[in-house]
Design a protein around this motif. Structure first.
Motif, PDB file in Angstrom:
ATOM      1  N   VAL A  51       0.766  -1.182  -0.103  1.00 39.77           N
ATOM      2  CA  VAL A  51      -0.044   0.042  -0.032  1.00 39.77           C
ATOM      3  C   VAL A  51       0.941   1.375  -0.014  1.00 39.77           C
ATOM      4  CG1 VAL A  51      -1.902   1.387   1.376  1.00 39.77           C
ATOM      5  CG2 VAL A  51      -1.773  -1.259   1.166  1.00 39.77           C
ATOM      6  N   SER A  52       1.803   1.149   0.723  1.00 40.54           N
ATOM      7  CA  SER A  52       2.628   2.451   1.057  1.00 40.54           C
ATOM      8  C   SER A  52       3.797   2.497  -0.463  1.00 40.54           C
ATOM      9  CB  SER A  52       3.683   2.397   2.251  1.00 40.54           C
ATOM     10  OG  SER A  52       4.385   1.436   2.295  1.00 40.54           O
ATOM     11  N   GLN A  53       4.120   1.441  -0.885  1.00 46.54           N
ATOM     12  CA  GLN A  53       4.819   1.477  -2.155  1.00 46.54           C
ATOM     13  C   GLN A  53       3.833   1.937  -3.295  1.00 46.54           C
ATOM     14  OE1 GLN A  53       5.954  -2.777  -2.137  1.00 46.54           O
ATOM     15  NE2 GLN A  53       7.786  -2.332  -1.012  1.00 46.54           N
ATOM     16  N   GLY A  71       2.593  21.538   0.599  1.00 45.93           N
ATOM     17  CA  GLY A  71       1.989  20.400   1.284  1.00 45.93           C
ATOM     18  C   GLY A  71       2.500  19.279   0.876  1.00 45.93           C
ATOM     19  N   VAL A  72       2.763  19.194  -0.509  1.00 45.91           N
ATOM     20  CA  VAL A  72       3.293  17.424  -0.871  1.00 45.91           C
ATOM     21  C   VAL A  72       4.596  17.094  -0.461  1.00 45.91           C
ATOM     22  CG1 VAL A  72       4.035  16.476  -3.217  1.00 45.91           C
ATOM     23  CG2 VAL A  72       1.786  17.882  -3.012  1.00 45.91           C
ATOM     24  N   PRO A  73       5.745  18.002  -0.243  1.00 49.08           N
ATOM     25  CA  PRO A  73       6.744  17.731   0.344  1.00 49.08           C
ATOM     26  C   PRO A  73       6.641  16.990   1.651  1.00 49.08           C
ATOM     27  CG  PRO A  73       7.310  19.872  -0.509  1.00 49.08           C
ATOM     28  CD  PRO A  73       5.746  19.365  -0.666  1.00 49.08           C
ATOM     29  N   LEU A  78       3.065   9.139  -5.849  1.00 48.13           N
ATOM     30  CA  LEU A  78       3.776  10.346  -5.644  1.00 48.13           C
ATOM     31  C   LEU A  78       4.688  10.942  -6.386  1.00 48.13           C
ATOM     32  CD1 LEU A  78       4.069  12.821  -3.482  1.00 48.13           C
ATOM     33  CD2 LEU A  78       5.629  11.518  -2.246  1.00 48.13           C
ATOM     34  N   LEU A  79       5.976   9.932  -7.131  1.00 46.26           N
ATOM     35  CA  LEU A  79       6.936  10.275  -7.782  1.00 46.26           C
ATOM     36  C   LEU A  79       6.278  10.852  -9.008  1.00 46.26           C
ATOM     37  CD1 LEU A  79       9.694   7.748  -6.804  1.00 46.26           C
ATOM     38  CD2 LEU A  79       9.505  10.147  -6.049  1.00 46.26           C
ATOM     39  N   ILE A  80       5.643  10.015  -9.757  1.00 46.17           N
ATOM     40  CA  ILE A  80       5.019  10.237 -11.019  1.00 46.17           C
ATOM     41  C   ILE A  80       3.961  11.536 -11.215  1.00 46.17           C
ATOM     42  CG2 ILE A  80       3.471   9.225 -12.939  1.00 46.17           C
ATOM     43  CD1 ILE A  80       4.239   6.700 -12.102  1.00 46.17           C
ATOM     44  N   ALA A  95      -5.898   6.890 -11.138  1.00 44.43           N
ATOM     45  CA  ALA A  95      -7.284   6.704 -11.211  1.00 44.43           C
ATOM     46  C   ALA A  95      -7.431   5.905  -9.995  1.00 44.43           C
ATOM     47  CB  ALA A  95      -7.636   5.899 -12.617  1.00 44.43           C
ATOM     48  N   PHE A  96      -6.898   5.045  -9.576  1.00 41.75           N
ATOM     49  CA  PHE A  96      -7.150   4.168  -8.309  1.00 41.75           C
ATOM     50  C   PHE A  96      -6.817   4.753  -7.022  1.00 41.75           C
ATOM     51  CE2 PHE A  96      -7.070   0.640 -11.503  1.00 41.75           C
ATOM     52  CZ  PHE A  96      -8.312   0.145 -11.262  1.00 41.75           C
ATOM     53  N   SER A  97      -6.087   6.063  -7.047  1.00 35.99           N
ATOM     54  CA  SER A  97      -5.862   6.464  -5.849  1.00 35.99           C
ATOM     55  C   SER A  97      -7.146   6.899  -4.890  1.00 35.99           C
ATOM     56  CB  SER A  97      -5.121   7.750  -5.967  1.00 35.99           C
ATOM     57  OG  SER A  97      -5.622   8.851  -6.744  1.00 35.99           O
TER      58      SER A  97
END
Length: 413
Positions: free
Chosen positions: A84-86, A296-298, A92-94, A359-361
């Protein structure tokens, strides 16, 4: 005893307005204006329904943090399977590349439309550097004040333009509360649900309420009211955009050029004031979105790195992440690396991967909240009630349907 006024309750609110500003980016502006140009306000009900579902998702995330003191990222890493975290880390990177480049491009277009002396790419770089510098050197209070000003100007300018176009009030109320499906509107409804209100930016709220010192179950009501304000602003802004696009008879164009098309049409309908008011509102929307994402994202990356298996002891407070090298390093990565994509087309493989994972996030988030927030031993008195579970289940079905539709559409091309 401090003086009280009618504005006192609203002064305490803040993270919600920051969330609204961060979530309303160029994509929302384009989506709402295209829907207005095609269907008028007939799909306003979809915008209202979308923000209700997003409110439920955000309220559930905030409730988890108030009850446990941990963010959603920490919960994923400590209480759920490792994949899940992976999955989140890869997304996040993409997402950083795709959304960072999109925001830089939108800010570049907005800056160039106001001051055409510099090219679009130059304005994109200037905005990215300005946002990074403000986040790096400024405290959260300054960031919050700037975001409040931007969202205030953004909503006011567009709302004034909408009122001046004299929409039919009874028709608008009907379109808000009585669902209808005009011919060929099915895909547009899915677009609204997939775009309005943000996706990744919803997770930022966990960190911003901590910056505002909202911790513990006692702040549940404040969070709910704050989120009502956030999504109220979102739906007002989105519906006002549809009114403006419909009222000025805008013609649908590609990408961010839709905002310029509306501004041009407004000049014919309302004169130069309407033209410049809309462009200023568009600039406030896209720059506020960039500033919110840059700030926020960092946090996500810093939170992820702080709780990985071989990490050192994480900071005692999430708010301390801003002072870490990891946070600031990712800020530089976010502000700098995607600018390369301003000068090149995104590779097809990156677009495809981003679409599939992205799409699945939201369906994955809804699933996590249905699981985590129903564990009495973890969340206690703030666990989901039956209404929360019903709304989250609806969000899971709706956004899951959108995810499958998006992926099939990409694969079919």
């Amino acid at each position: 005893m401090p003086k009280l006024s009618l504005l006192t309750p609203f002064k305490a609110l803040g993270p919600g307005l920051v969330l609204a500003a961060a979530g309303i980016g160029a994509g929302d502006v384009v989506t709402a204006t295209v829907m207005g140009a095609k269907f008028g306000t007939q799909l306003a009900w979809a915008m209202l329904a979308c923000v209700i579902l997003k409110w439920a998702l955000n309220e559930s995330m905030a409730r988890w943090q108030l009850a446990t003191g941990s963010t959603m990222i920490e919960a994923c890493m400590k209480r759920l399977p490792r994949w899940v975290s992976q999955f989140f880390f890869l997304y996040l990177l993409i997402w950083t590349f795709s959304v960072g480049a999109s925001l830089a491009s939108a800010c570049g277009l907005a800056g160039h439309s106001l001051f055409p002396q510099l090219p679009t790419w130059a304005w994109g770089i200037i905005h990215s550097v300005m946002a990074a510098a403000l986040v790096w050197g400024g405290k959260f209070d300054l960031f919050e004040r700037v975001m409040k000003i931007l969202v205030g100007v953004m909503v006011l300018t567009v709302l004034v333009c909408a009122i001046l176009l004299k929409p039919d009030g009874l028709e608008l109320l009907r379109d808000l509360f009585w669902p209808s499906f005009p011919p060929n509107s099915g895909k547009s409804v899915l677009t609204i649900f997939g775009g309005i209100g943000g996706s990744m930016t919803m997770l930022c709220y966990d960190y911003w309420i901590r910056e505002n010192a909202w911790t513990g179950p006692s702040h549940r009501r404040a969070v709910r009211m704050d989120l009502l304000l956030a999504y109220g602003v979102t739906v007002v802004f989105a519906v006002a955009l549809t009114i403006v696009a419909a009222g000025c008879n805008a013609v649908v164009t590609q990408g961010n050029g839709m905002a310029l098309e509306v501004a041009s049409r407004l000049e014919s309908a309302l004169g130069p004031v309407g033209h410049w008011a809309f462009l200023i509102g568009f600039w406030c929307a896209v720059f506020a979105s960039m500033l919110g994402v840059w700030q926020g994202v960092p946090y996500f990356f810093a939170d992820f790195m702080a709780h990985r298996r071989n990490a050192k002891q994480p900071p005692a407070e999430v708010t301390q992440y801003k002072n870490t090298r990891v946070y600031r390093g990712y800020l530089l990565f976010l502000a700098g690396t995607p600018l390369v994509l301003l000068f090149a087309n995104k590779p097809v493989s990156v677009v495809l991967l981003f679409t599939i994972i992205g799409a699945f996030s939201v369906p994955l988030l809804a699933t996590l909240l249905l699981y985590l927030n129903n564990r009495r031993d973890w969340i206690g008195e703030l666990r989901n009630r039956w209404l929360s579970n019903i709304v989250l289940a609806i969000a899971l079905v709706m956004f899951g349907w959108i995810a499958v539709t998006e992926i099939l559409g990409v694969l079919a091309k």
